[in-house]
Design a protein around this motif. Structure first.
Motif, PDB file in Angstrom:
ATOM      1  N   GLY B  38       1.697   2.327   7.380  1.00 16.90           N
ATOM      2  CA  GLY B  38       3.101   2.579   6.511  1.00 16.90           C
ATOM      3  C   GLY B  38       3.676   3.654   7.291  1.00 16.90           C
ATOM      4  O   GLY B  38       4.837   4.241   6.628  1.00 16.90           O
ATOM      5  N   CYS B  39       3.092   4.477   8.150  1.00 15.53           N
ATOM      6  CA  CYS B  39       3.621   5.441   8.781  1.00 15.53           C
ATOM      7  C   CYS B  39       3.254   5.500  10.247  1.00 15.53           C
ATOM      8  O   CYS B  39       2.361   5.053  10.469  1.00 15.53           O
ATOM      9  N   CYS B  44       1.190   8.695   5.061  1.00 15.00           N
ATOM     10  CA  CYS B  44       1.066   7.717   3.741  1.00 15.00           C
ATOM     11  C   CYS B  44      -0.355   7.272   3.333  1.00 15.00           C
ATOM     12  O   CYS B  44      -0.191   7.020   1.949  1.00 15.00           O
ATOM     13  N   GLY B  45      -1.435   7.028   3.986  1.00 16.29           N
ATOM     14  CA  GLY B  45      -2.764   6.838   3.286  1.00 16.29           C
ATOM     15  C   GLY B  45      -2.730   5.238   3.351  1.00 16.29           C
ATOM     16  O   GLY B  45      -3.709   4.887   2.950  1.00 16.29           O
ATOM     17  N   CYS B  47      -3.489   3.225   5.311  1.00 21.12           N
ATOM     18  CA  CYS B  47      -4.363   2.745   6.334  1.00 21.12           C
ATOM     19  C   CYS B  47      -5.894   3.544   5.767  1.00 21.12           C
ATOM     20  O   CYS B  47      -6.802   3.160   6.794  1.00 21.12           O
ATOM     21  N   CYS B  59      -5.500   5.164  11.108  1.00 20.13           N
ATOM     22  CA  CYS B  59      -4.367   5.398  12.068  1.00 20.13           C
ATOM     23  C   CYS B  59      -4.531   6.809  12.675  1.00 20.13           C
ATOM     24  O   CYS B  59      -3.721   6.952  13.824  1.00 20.13           O
TER      25      CYS B  59
HETATM   26  S1  FES Z   1      -0.434   4.478   8.381  1.00 19.30           S
HETATM   27 FE1  FES Z   1       0.169   6.406   7.176  1.00 19.30          FE
HETATM   28  S2  FES Z   1      -1.374   7.556   7.193  1.00 19.30           S
HETATM   29 FE2  FES Z   1      -2.295   5.924   8.324  1.00 19.30          FE
END
Ligand code: FES
Ligand code: FES
Lengths: 746, 160
Positions: B38-39, B44-45, B47, B59
C-alpha cells in the motif's frame, strides 16, 4: 430489513480469498511504468527514450508521438464543457503542466526493470512560468495560451443578479477560509490490467467506481470496438472518489496491451498517487454574514475560488457542488454565491469523499460561529434560531437545492446532549484549556438527479436468485446489503440471492458507485425489480393453484419459490425484471457534529476528548454498515482538521509525496466516536434511503476547528487554518511553539 | 542469489535478485497475495508478516535477508470461508465487530494483531492502539478494529 447481518464479503476478505486488481496477474503479464515530469511548467518538451529502450527486459518505450490517443476532453463535470483548449493529452506532447505528469510509458517483463528504464527517460524543455497558487491563476500566465486565461469558469453569481446589502444590518462578519487540498489515499493504490484474450477481446481489470463509464472512455480514447471490451472490477481497496476518475495512464496501458497483444499491468506507487493525483478539496472561500443583534442571520455573501489543478475534468464539479450547499442548514433571506474556477500548475483535482459539502459546511459553520461571537451570543442559540425548521420542508435554498426533510435543530440538541456540555463547562471553570465546537450540516446525495442505475432480478428454475447491479462495491458491502434488499422484497432468504456486479459483460448497463448514490438508485432499482418478480411469482402460484392472486394463502399459497419457478420455466416462461431507476431528485442527509478538545498551550497539541455525530441518512438498511461509514468518514474529517494537507512549494513542486510527509491518522490518533441517529425517510426513492458515506467528513472539520477556537479565544485567537498541526498556525498561542501532530510530538 | 526460507510451514528455495523485496517475493513468486502493498515508505503496514515470530513490514525486508528464516503470512491465519468455526478468532472478531470495509488493510492488521497477542495476550485498549500503530486503515476509523482485537484476545485467553 432491520438489524445487522454479518457481511458476506468478509468471509473471503478475512480468509485469504480477496482478489484486488494487483493480485490478478495472467501468465506472460508485462509491467508498465511511467516516466514523469519533474518540473511543474515547461514548453518545447522533447522526450528522449533511447537509453530506456536499450535496457534488457524492456519490451516497449512509448511517447505521445508513438501512441495515437485522443485527448481527454476538458469538462465542468456533469458533461458540461469547459474551455475546449484545456484538453489533456494522455502523455505530454509539448507542454508540461504539473510535476508528475506522464511523459512516456515503459513496458517491461518485470516491474523492477520497468522502473529502471523509466528512470532513464529524460526530457529537454524550456522552463515556463509557474502558476503555483489559485490566487496567482487569475491574470497569471495562462497554462493553455489558446484559452486566453486560467479561468475554467469566470465569476458567476447565483441567484443571477443577487446583490444583498449587508451594510443595513447591525451585525456583520466576514471569514476567509481555506479547505486545503487533500489526498484521498485509499489503502489500495490504483492498479490497472489490460489483458487481450485468445478470442480477440480485451479484458480490463481495475478497481474503478464506474466500470461502464471506464469501458466507454477506453473505447473512445483508444479507438476500440465496445463489443470487444470487457471491464471487470474485482475487490476494491477503498476509493473515496479518486477511483471514479479517468487517469491518462488508463488509455496508455490499454493501448500498450492492444499494440503488444499481451497483458500489461500498471501498479501505481503511493508516491505516484501523491504526485499525480487526483487530489480533493482545494477551495478558497470568503463568507460574509449579516443580521440582527438578537442573532437572526438575514443575508449572506459567499465567494468561492476553486482550484482544479492542471486539467479541468471531474474536479471542476466540486466548487459547483460547494456552491449548491453554500447556504448550509439555515434559512437566510438573501444569499449570493459567486464562484470562480481556475487551473494551476498542480496535479488535477477530483471529487473526494464529501466533494464540495465539507468545503461549504466549513465556510458556513465557521462564519456562524464568528457571527455568534460578534453578537455576543451562544453559537448553539444562534444556530437554533436560524436553522431551517421541519415545517418549512421541503425547503428551497437560494442556490437551488430542495432540502427534503428532517429536524435540523433536533440533531443539534441531541449532539450537544451527547457531548455533555455541563462537563465541558466544569473543565473550563477548573482552568483547563478545553473548547467545544459544533457544526450542523446538510449534504446532498445522489449527485445527478436524472442519473440512472441498472438493476435486474432473476429467479432461476431451482429457486435461486441472481441480482445484477450497475453499481459495484468499493468496500461498502453491496453483496450483503443488496442480497438483503432483494431477499426482503422477494420474501426469500438473502442467502439464496447471488449478487453480480462489477463486470460489464455480466451487467448490461451501469452508472456507478459515487456521490452517495448506490443505495438510493442502485438499491432502489433492485428493490423495484424484486418487487416486480415477487408479483410474477404470486401470479404464477395463483395460476398453479387455480385461485385468484388476491386469495393466495400465505406468500405463495403453500408452494415454495423453487416449485413455482420450476413450473414457470417448464412452461417456457421466466421470472425476471430489470430497470434503470432514476430517483429524479437529490436527497439531503443532515446532522450535527460536536467536538470537545483540549489544547496544550505549550506544544499546541490538540487532543480530541469527545467527538459526537448525530446523522440522519433516512432509512438505515444495515445499522452497523452505516455506523462503519459514519465512523470512517468522521476520522477522515478529523484528519482533515488536524493532519492532512497536500503542500506545494512556490515552484509547483509537491512537498507531500508519500505517507512519511503526508500524515494519515493511525489507531492512537483516532478518537472514540459517540453517535446518534435520527430517521427521516427520503421521499424520492422507494427504500427511503439517503446517502450514508459522507456525513462524518463534512461535520467533523468545522466542529473541531470551532472547538479549538473556543478553547483559544480567551488568548485572542480568532482564526486558524487547517490542518491545525501546520507549522505557523501556533503563532497566536501563548508559547511560540507550533502545534504538532501526535506522531512527531511523541 | 540462492535462498531458502520456510513460508507458512513449507520450505521454499529459489534464486532471487539481491534487491528483491520480501513482499514481492511473496506476492509475485509465491503468489501469496494476501500480503499487500500500500505504500513505498514502510508506513502503511498492508505488507505485515511475521519473520521468525517478529512482526515486520515485508516491503522493508529484502528477500535475501529472510534467507534461512521462517515467514508467516496472512494466508496461514485463513480458515474455510464457508465455515466460520474454522476461522482464526481474530477473523471471527473482525467480522463480528465490522472491523473491515474494503479489506485491503485487513491482512496486515490480522498479522500485526496476531503478533501483538502472541507477545501480550491481554492488552488494554491503549496497548492495542499502539500495537497497531504501524498499520493504516483508511476505511474504519480504527475503533472497531481495536474492539475486535480486544474481543479476540479474550476469546483466545479463554480457549482451552
Ligand atoms: S507496503 Fe506499506 S508498509 Fe509495506
Ligand atoms: S478496511 Fe479499507 S483500509 Fe482498512
Amino acid at each position: 430489513m432491520t438489524g445487522h447481518e454479518p457481511r458476506r464479503e468478509d468471509a473471503r476478505l478475512l480468509n485469504g480469498g480477496a482478489r484486488y486488481t494487483g493480485d490478478i496477474r495472467p501468465d506472460g503479464c508485462l509491467h508498465a511504468a511511467f516516466a514523469r515530469s519533474r518540473v511543474a511548467s515547461a514548453t518545447a518538451v522533447s522526450v528522449d527514450v533511447a537509453a530506456a529502450r536499450g535496457l534488457p527486459g524492456v519490451v516497449a518505450v512509448l511517447t505521445a508521438a508513438d501512441l495515437d490517443l485522443k485527448d481527454i476532453p476538458a469538462t465542468l463535470g456533469h458533461g458540461r464543457p469547459a474551455p475546449p483548449a484545456m484538453t489533456r493529452p494522455p502523455l505530454v506532447r509539448d507542454r508540461i503542466r504539473y510535476v508528475g505528469e506522464p511523459l512516456a510509458v515503459v513496458v517491461a517483463t518485470d516491474p523492477y526493470l520497468a522502473a529502471d528504464a523509466a528512470a532513464l527517460v529524460t526530457a529537454a524543455y524550456e522552463p515556463a512560468p509557474v502558476v503555483a497558487t489559485p490566487a496567482a491563476a487569475e491574470g497569471g500566465p495562462p497554462l493553455f495560451p489558446e484559452a486566453g486565461s486560467n479561468l475554467v469558469l469566470p465569476a458567476v453569481t447565483i441567484p443571477e443578479g443577487a446583490d444583498p446589502d449587508l451594510d443595513r444590518w447591525p451585525v456583520r462578519v466576514a471569514v476567509e477560509l481555506v479547505s486545503p487540498r487533500l489526498a484521498p489515499t485509499p489503502m489500495e493504490p490504483i492498479s490497472f490490467l489490460a489483458a487481450p484474450g485468445p478470442d480477440g477481446r480485451l479484458t480490463i481489470y481495475c478497481g474503478h467506481q464506474a466500470p461502464h463509464r471506464l469501458k466507454r472512455q477506453m473505447c473512445d480514447l483508444v479507438g476500440l470496438d465496445p463489443a470487444a471490451v470487457r471491464v471487470v472490477v474485482p475487490d476494491v481497496g477503498g476509493a473515496f472518489g479518486m477511483k471514479a476518475q479517468l487517469y491518462p495512464e488508463y488509455p496508455v496501458v490499454t493501448a500498450c496491451a492492444v499494440r503488444l497483444g499481451r497483458p500489461v499491468a500498471w501498479d501505481q506507487t503511493r508516491t505516484e498517487q501523491f504526485e499525480s493525483g487526483t487530489h480533493g478539496r482545494g477551495a478558497y472561500e470568503r463568507v460574509e454574514l449579516a443580521g440582527t443583534a438578537d442573532g437572526r442571520i438575514r443575508a449572506a455573501r459567499i465567494e468561492i475560488l476553486g482550484d482544479v489543478g492542471a486539467y479541468p475534468h471531474n474536479g471542476s464539479a466540486v466548487p459547483l457542488f460547494m456552491r449548491l450547499m453554500a447556504q448550509g442548514a439555515y434559512d437566510i433571506d438573501e444569499v449570493a454565491v459567486t464562484t470562480r474556477i481556475v487551473v494551476t500548475n498542480r496535479a488535477p483535482t477530483a471529487p473526494y469523499r464529501g466533494a464540495g459539502r465539507p468545503e461549504a459546511a466549513y465556510g458556513m459553520e465557521r462564519a456562524v460561529d464568528a457571527y455568534a461571537h460578534a453578537a455576543g451570543l451562544d453559537p448553539a442559540q444562534v444556530r437554533l434560531l436560524n436553522l431551517v425548521r421541519p415545517d418549512q420542508m421541503p425547503f428551497r435554498t437560494h442556490t437551488g437545492a430542495l432540502y427534503d426533510g428532517g429536524d435540523y435543530a433536533a440533531a443539534l440538541r441531541m449532539a450537544l446532549d451527547l457531548a455533555g456540555t455541563g462537563e465541558v463547562e466544569a473543565w473550563k471553570a477548573a482552568g483547563e484549556t478545553v473548547g467545544l465546537g459544533m457544526c450542523v450540516y446538510v449534504e446532498r446525495s445522489n449527485g445527478d438527479p436524472a442519473g440512472t442505475e441498472y438493476g435486474s432480478v432473476t429467479v432461476h428454475p431451482d429457486g435461486t436468485v441472481v441480482a445484477r447491479s450497475g453499481s459495484s462495491a468499493l468496500g461498502q458491502g453491496h453483496e450483503s446489503v443488496w442480497s438483503r434488499v432483494v431477499g426482503d422484497a422477494l420474501r426469500v432468504p438473502p442467502s439464496t440471492v447471488r449478487v453480480v456486479q462489477g463486470d460489464t459483460d455480466a451487467v448490461p448497463a451501469g452508472t456507478g458507485s459515487f456521490a452517495s448514490r448506490s443505495a438510493t438508485v442502485g438499491g432502489s432499482a433492485l428493490h423495484n425489480c424484486a418487487t416486480a418478480v415477487r408479483e410474477q411469482l404470486r401470479d404464477a402460484a395463483a395460476k398453479l393453484l387455480g385461485v385468484p392472486p388476491g386469495e393466495l394463502a400465505g406468500e405463495l399459497g403453500g408452494l415454495s419459490v423453487a416449485e413455482v419457478a420450476a413450473a414457470v420455466y417448464a412452461e417456457g416462461g421466466r421470472l425476471f425484471a430489470e430497470q434503470e431507476f432514476a430517483s429524479g431528485a437529490q436527497n439531503f442527509p443532515y446532522g450535527a457534529c460536536v467536538a470537545v478538545v483540549a489544547v496544550d498551550l505549550d506544544t499546541g497539541l490538540v487532543t480530541l476528548r469527545r467527538l459526537v455525530a448525530v446523522d440522519d441518512c433516512g432509512v438505515v438498511l444495515d445499522p452497523l454498515v452505516v455506523e462503519g461509514q459514519l465512523e470512517g468518514s468522521l476520522l477522515q474529517g478529523v484528519a482533515q482538521a488536524l493532519f492532512e494537507e497536500v503542500v506545494y512549494d512556490g515552484e509547483g513542486r509537491p512537498l507531500t509525496t508519500d505517507l512519511a510527509t503526508y500524515t494519515l491518522p493511525t489507531a492512537p490518533d483516532a478518537p472514540g466516536y459517540v453517535t446518534g441517529r435520527l430517521v427521516t425517510p427520503a421521499p424520492s426513492n422507494p427504500l427511503g434511503v439517503k446517502g450514508a458515506g459522507e456525513a462524518g467528513c463534512i461535520g467533523a472539520p468545522p466542529a473541531i476547528v470551532n472547538a479549538v477556537l473556543d478553547a483559544l479565544r480567551r488568548y485572542g485567537v480568532t482564526d486558524l487554518r487547517m490542518p491545525l498541526t501546520r507549522p505557523g498556525c501556533g503563532r497566536p498561542f501563548r508559547a511560540p511553539v507550533p502545534p504538532r501532530c501526535r506522531r512527531c510530538s511523541r | 542469489m540462492k535462498i531458502s526460507l520456510i513460508v507458512n510451514g513449507t520450505l521454499w528455495q529459489g534464486d532471487v535478485e539481491p534487491r528483491l523485496l520480501l513482499a514481492h517475493l511473496l506476492r509475485e513468486r509465491l503468489r501469496l497475495t494476501a500480503t499487500r502493498i500500500g505504500c513505498d515508505t514502510s508506513f502503511c503496514g498492508a505488507c505485515t508478516v511475521l519473520l521468525d515470530g517478529r512482526t515486520v513490514k515485508s516491503c522493508t525486508v529484502l528477500a535475501v535477508q529472510a534467507d534461512g528464516g521462517s515467514v508467516t503470512t496472512a494466508e496461514s491465519l485463513a480458515g474455510d470461508p464457508d465455515d466460520p468455526a474454522t476461522w482464526h478468532p481474530l477473523a471471527r472478531a473482525f467480522r463480528a465487530h465490522h472491523a473491515l470495509q474494503c479489506g485491503f488493510c485487513t491482512s496486515g492488521m490480522l498479522v500485526a494483531a496476531a503478533g501483538l497477542l502472541a507477545g501480550d495476550p491481554d492488552p488494554d485498549e491503549d496497548a492495542v492502539r499502539h500495537g497497531l500503530e504501524g498499520n493504516i486503515c483508511r476505511c474504519t476509523g480504527y475503533g472497531r478494529i481495536v474492539d475486535a482485537v480486544t474481543g479476540a484476545a479474550a476469546e483466545m485467553r479463554s480457549a482451552p
